[in-house]
Design a protein around this motif. Structure first.
Motif, PDB file in Angstrom:
ATOM      1  N   ALA A 247     -46.700 -13.591 -19.120  1.00  0.00           N
ATOM      2  CA  ALA A 247     -46.973 -12.194 -19.468  1.00  0.00           C
ATOM      3  C   ALA A 247     -46.364 -11.818 -20.809  1.00  0.00           C
ATOM      4  CB  ALA A 247     -46.449 -11.277 -18.370  1.00  0.00           C
ATOM      5  N   LEU A 248     -45.405 -12.626 -21.285  1.00  0.00           N
ATOM      6  CA  LEU A 248     -44.795 -12.325 -22.572  1.00  0.00           C
ATOM      7  C   LEU A 248     -45.724 -12.638 -23.742  1.00  0.00           C
ATOM      8  CD1 LEU A 248     -41.201 -13.790 -22.033  1.00  0.00           C
ATOM      9  CD2 LEU A 248     -41.872 -11.379 -22.007  1.00  0.00           C
ATOM     10  N   LYS A 249     -46.620 -13.592 -23.557  1.00  0.00           N
ATOM     11  CA  LYS A 249     -47.449 -14.054 -24.671  1.00  0.00           C
ATOM     12  C   LYS A 249     -48.295 -12.935 -25.283  1.00  0.00           C
ATOM     13  CE  LYS A 249     -47.549 -18.744 -22.775  1.00  0.00           C
ATOM     14  NZ  LYS A 249     -48.359 -19.842 -22.199  1.00  0.00           N
TER      15      LYS A 249
ATOM     16  N   ASP B  90     -49.323  -8.545 -29.446  1.00  0.00           N
ATOM     17  CA  ASP B  90     -49.438  -7.113 -29.727  1.00  0.00           C
ATOM     18  C   ASP B  90     -48.366  -6.642 -30.710  1.00  0.00           C
ATOM     19  OD1 ASP B  90     -51.607  -6.925 -28.040  1.00  0.00           O
ATOM     20  OD2 ASP B  90     -50.445  -6.180 -26.320  1.00  0.00           O
ATOM     21  N   ALA B  91     -47.230  -7.341 -30.717  1.00  0.00           N
ATOM     22  CA  ALA B  91     -46.142  -6.977 -31.634  1.00  0.00           C
ATOM     23  C   ALA B  91     -46.303  -7.627 -33.005  1.00  0.00           C
ATOM     24  CB  ALA B  91     -44.801  -7.369 -31.022  1.00  0.00           C
ATOM     25  N   GLY B  92     -47.345  -8.453 -33.163  1.00  0.00           N
ATOM     26  CA  GLY B  92     -47.627  -9.030 -34.469  1.00  0.00           C
ATOM     27  C   GLY B  92     -46.969 -10.359 -34.747  1.00  0.00           C
ATOM     28  N   VAL B  93     -46.622 -11.106 -33.685  1.00  0.00           N
ATOM     29  CA  VAL B  93     -46.014 -12.422 -33.885  1.00  0.00           C
ATOM     30  C   VAL B  93     -46.694 -13.443 -32.984  1.00  0.00           C
ATOM     31  CG1 VAL B  93     -43.776 -11.435 -34.511  1.00  0.00           C
ATOM     32  CG2 VAL B  93     -44.215 -12.089 -32.128  1.00  0.00           C
ATOM     33  N   TRP B  94     -46.617 -14.705 -33.405  1.00  0.00           N
ATOM     34  CA  TRP B  94     -47.131 -15.804 -32.578  1.00  0.00           C
ATOM     35  C   TRP B  94     -45.938 -16.591 -32.064  1.00  0.00           C
ATOM     36  CZ3 TRP B  94     -50.781 -16.923 -29.555  1.00  0.00           C
ATOM     37  CH2 TRP B  94     -51.034 -18.235 -29.142  1.00  0.00           C
ATOM     38  N   ILE B  95     -45.580 -16.330 -30.819  1.00  0.00           N
ATOM     39  CA  ILE B  95     -44.500 -17.016 -30.115  1.00  0.00           C
ATOM     40  C   ILE B  95     -45.067 -17.448 -28.775  1.00  0.00           C
ATOM     41  CG2 ILE B  95     -42.213 -16.773 -29.086  1.00  0.00           C
ATOM     42  CD1 ILE B  95     -41.606 -14.620 -31.166  1.00  0.00           C
ATOM     43  N   ARG B  96     -44.862 -18.704 -28.432  1.00  0.00           N
ATOM     44  CA  ARG B  96     -45.505 -19.261 -27.242  1.00  0.00           C
ATOM     45  C   ARG B  96     -44.440 -19.805 -26.281  1.00  0.00           C
ATOM     46  NH1 ARG B  96     -50.657 -21.027 -25.755  1.00  0.00           N
ATOM     47  NH2 ARG B  96     -50.728 -22.920 -24.498  1.00  0.00           N
ATOM     48  N   PRO B  97     -43.881 -18.949 -25.427  1.00  0.00           N
ATOM     49  CA  PRO B  97     -42.849 -19.405 -24.490  1.00  0.00           C
ATOM     50  C   PRO B  97     -43.415 -20.371 -23.457  1.00  0.00           C
ATOM     51  CG  PRO B  97     -43.516 -17.159 -23.987  1.00  0.00           C
ATOM     52  CD  PRO B  97     -44.198 -17.529 -25.264  1.00  0.00           C
ATOM     53  N   PHE B  98     -42.549 -21.221 -22.931  1.00  0.00           N
ATOM     54  CA  PHE B  98     -42.963 -22.131 -21.868  1.00  0.00           C
ATOM     55  C   PHE B  98     -41.763 -22.404 -20.965  1.00  0.00           C
ATOM     56  CE2 PHE B  98     -41.128 -24.983 -24.907  1.00  0.00           C
ATOM     57  CZ  PHE B  98     -40.662 -26.083 -24.202  1.00  0.00           C
ATOM     58  N   ARG B  99     -42.047 -22.925 -19.790  1.00  0.00           N
ATOM     59  CA  ARG B  99     -41.012 -23.150 -18.778  1.00  0.00           C
ATOM     60  C   ARG B  99     -40.191 -21.873 -18.621  1.00  0.00           C
ATOM     61  NH1 ARG B  99     -39.994 -28.943 -17.836  1.00  0.00           N
ATOM     62  NH2 ARG B  99     -37.870 -28.413 -17.244  1.00  0.00           N
ATOM     63  N   ASP B 100     -38.899 -21.933 -18.940  1.00  0.00           N
ATOM     64  CA  ASP B 100     -38.049 -20.746 -18.826  1.00  0.00           C
ATOM     65  C   ASP B 100     -37.453 -20.349 -20.169  1.00  0.00           C
ATOM     66  OD1 ASP B 100     -36.411 -22.929 -19.115  1.00  0.00           O
ATOM     67  OD2 ASP B 100     -34.930 -22.306 -17.610  1.00  0.00           O
TER      68      ASP B 100
END
Length: 421
Positions: free
Chosen positions: A376-378, A383-393
């Motif tokens: 859900a963070l992706k 929307d905040a204007g960044v490309w960050i792709r979390p995974f696992r924890d």
């Protein structure tokens, strides 16, 4: 993104593509990117994202670096590719000479392929045949919990089975020896005894140096690498170091093994090697490995040769990438990134769901207690204007080494505000 803002090529092709690491039935539609520049990606609807991942950390110099693009353009006009069977090309030979000079010790022979997984496969194949050529049959590899080395059939056999991506293939991948990385002298002594006892079956020990990437960005000290090198020497076992993630300044030195002062028998490189412009990988081997394949007997040759091996276009990009590592102060930039990540991610420690914050070189990690809503963070990051792709924890940053302090602050501040929201 609204349907009306999607380009025709997206509508025409999306039903014919298979995405990586994705359950295609339930996944949200991927975002169409129409342009890259520096550390920014432009979407089809005009939005710009500050990229905190650098395309799986391959775009070390940022996107569209003019020096790399010019080198590729020049090579494209001259000769994009020629088979490497019986023929060679100048970019490949120049790249091999330069890497041999950069790498520690006598890692003098470069096998140039197209992907990181293939370079690891080549290293494993070299290790097994090294002993076969000496009259010994050793087929096992020692690998470690948390490590990742690729998705091909052979490399799956040296990944942590608990990582989850490859556990469906337990019945078909090679049965190797999974261990915990030694973290103390006592553990190192036990590992050495174990390795010596089983050396007759073991071709090589393989690990990622200092950082276990896909295993959750887990850090470990250089002393562990020293212990592994010593144990392999005592047992007469080869050591393969996978620097596909860590190589080219990412951990604060040109190669992570430099922090331990060791020379592996083989080292694998990819990603930042070509500056994120072209698929390319290298397995570099020490002289004694290469010498074991020299014989009047043709069956002792290394029988491996990808079609696009030593791809001239990719090698031209890699030579230009090496130019930038040599001419520009990437290590100085990494030191500044490291300090800024430490300073600006530190407030995340006070958030209730944050378990740990850790930084090494140009790698910043925020680990969560509860990762049940990690996906859900992706969209929130987008929307905040960044490309960050979390995974696992974990929520992590591996930005281009050329990122400005202002853009890095956008990334770190967005992580804090999103996790605090």
């Amino acid at each position: 993104m609204p349907e009306t803002q999607l380009p025709d090529w997206y509508h025409d092709g999306i039903d014919h593509i298979w995405l990586p690491y994705t359950q295609m039935q339930t996944a949200k539609p991927p975002l169409p990117v129409i342009k890259s520049d520096g550390v920014r990606l432009t979407l089809a609807d005009g939005r710009e994202l500050v990229d905190g991942i650098a395309s799986w950390w391959a775009a070390a110099h940022g996107y569209n670096h003019p020096h790399v693009l010019k080198a590729v353009e020049t090579q494209l006009k001259e000769m994009p590719h020629v088979m490497f069977g019986g023929l060679v090309n100048e970019p490949a030979l120049r790249l091999s000479k330069r890497l041999a000079a950069m790498l520690p010790g006598d890692l003098d022979r470069c096998f140039i392929a197209e992907s990181g997984s293939v370079s690891v496969e080549v290293a494993m194949k070299m290790a097994v045949q090294y002993f076969l050529n000496k009259g010994e049959s050793r087929s096992k590899f020692v690998h470690f919990r948390g490590c990742y080395h690729g998705d091909t059939l052979g490399t799956m056999g040296v990944c942590d089975p608990e990582e989850g991506m490859h556990n469906l293939f337990g019945d078909v991948i090679a049965d190797n020896i999974l261990c915990d990385l030694p973290r103390t002298e006592a553990e190192a002594a036990k590992f050495t005894i174990f390795l010596k006892k089983n050396a007759h079956t073991i071709a090589a020990v393989i690990t990622e140096p200092l950082v276990l990437g896909a295993g959750g960005m887990i850090f470990y000290p250089p002393e562990t690498l020293k212990w592994l090198r010593s144990a392999c020497d005592e047992a007469g076992v080869l050591l393969i170091i996978d620097e596909i993630f860590t190589g080219f300044c990412r951990t604060g030195t040109m190669f992570a093994v430099e922090q331990a002062g060791i020379v592996p028998d083989m080292i694998t490189l990819s990603k930042a090697l070509s500056g994120g412009v072209s698929p390319l990988s290298v397995c570099a081997a020490r002289d004694h490995i290469f010498d074991a394949f020299l014989s009047e007997d043709p069956t002792k040759a290394l029988m491996h040769g990808p079609t696009y091996m030593a791809h001239a276009l990719g090698c031209a990009a890699a030579n230009a990438s090496l130019d930038l590592f040599e001419r520009e102060d990437r290590l100085g930039q990494v030191a500044k990134i490291e300090q800024q990540l430490k300073d600006e991610l530190a407030p995340c420690r006070d958030l209730p769901n944050v378990k740990d914050v850790r930084v090494k070189g140009a790698i910043g990690v925020v680990q969560l207690h509860d990762a049940s809503n990690i996906d859900a963070l992706k969209p929130k990051f987008v929307d905040a204007g960044v490309w960050i792709r979390p995974f696992r924890d974990i929520v992590y940053l591996t930005p281009s080494l050329t990122i400005s302090a202002e853009d890095l602050s956008i990334l770190t501040n967005t992580i804090f505000s999103t996790l605090n929201g």
